[in-house]
Design an enzyme around this catalytic site. Structure first.
Site: not given
Ligand code: CMP
Length: 140
Positions: A51, A59, A87, A93, A104, A114, A117, A128
């Site tokens: 990440y 976050f 997606r 998200t 989700r 959530n 990914h 990835e």
């Molecule tokens: P993911 O698609 O795994 O990519 C980044 C991750 O950060 C996202 O899913 C969420 O699990 C996490 N996340 C936590 N807070 C936020 C936010 N405010 N906006 C976007 N992603 C977030």
């Protein structure tokens, strides 16, 4: 439509609730094939690296802690337009904004926990996928 591969992660909130099968069913019902899969415990180093693009986001620290809070299932999904298709299957998200019937909307607890990914572009998918899998572990 091109056949693509995308990287998927079933996150700790979902593995803890024993939802791996139900989530995989969504992928398969919607035309994606699981061509590689393993259940692993991410190290803090791995989660930070995976990440890294979010390192400056507020976050980031919590996200890394969450991703190492339990096992994850990393997988390669293959199919027509797999990146975009996945997606769509995952939904937004933030589960509060996710369309009905998406993973989700049905399973996520909140924007952080959530459930899944998925890679956001073909370019990132290649990066990835190779983060977790060698080519001989992927069997199409
Ligand atoms: P993911 O698609 O795994 O990519 C980044 C991750 O950060 C996202 O899913 C969420 O699990 C996490 N996340 C936590 N807070 C936020 C936010 N405010 N906006 C976007 N992603 C977030």
């Amino acid at each position: 439509m091109a056949v693509e591969r995308t990287l998927s992660i079933i996150k700790p909130d979902a593995t803890k609730r024993n939802l791996t099968g139900k989530i995989n069913q969504k992928f398969e019902d919607n035309g994606l094939r699981i061509v590689a899969q393993k259940r692993i415990q991410l190290t803090e180093d791995q989660a930070k690296k995976f990440y890294a693009v979010h390192a400056e986001r507020p976050f980031y620290k919590d996200l890394v802690s969450f991703m190492i809070s339990g096992p994850v299932v990393v997988q390669v999904l293959e199919g027509d337009d797999a990146v975009a298709q996945n997606r769509k299957i995952m939904g937004a998200t933030n589960p509060a904004e996710a369309d009905e019937g998406t993973i989700r909307a049905e399973f996520a607890e909140n924007i952080e926990a959530n459930s899944v990914h998925g890679s956001d572009s073909a370019e990132n998918a290649a990066i990835e996928v190779s983060f977790f899998f060698s080519e001989n572990e992927i069997v199409g």
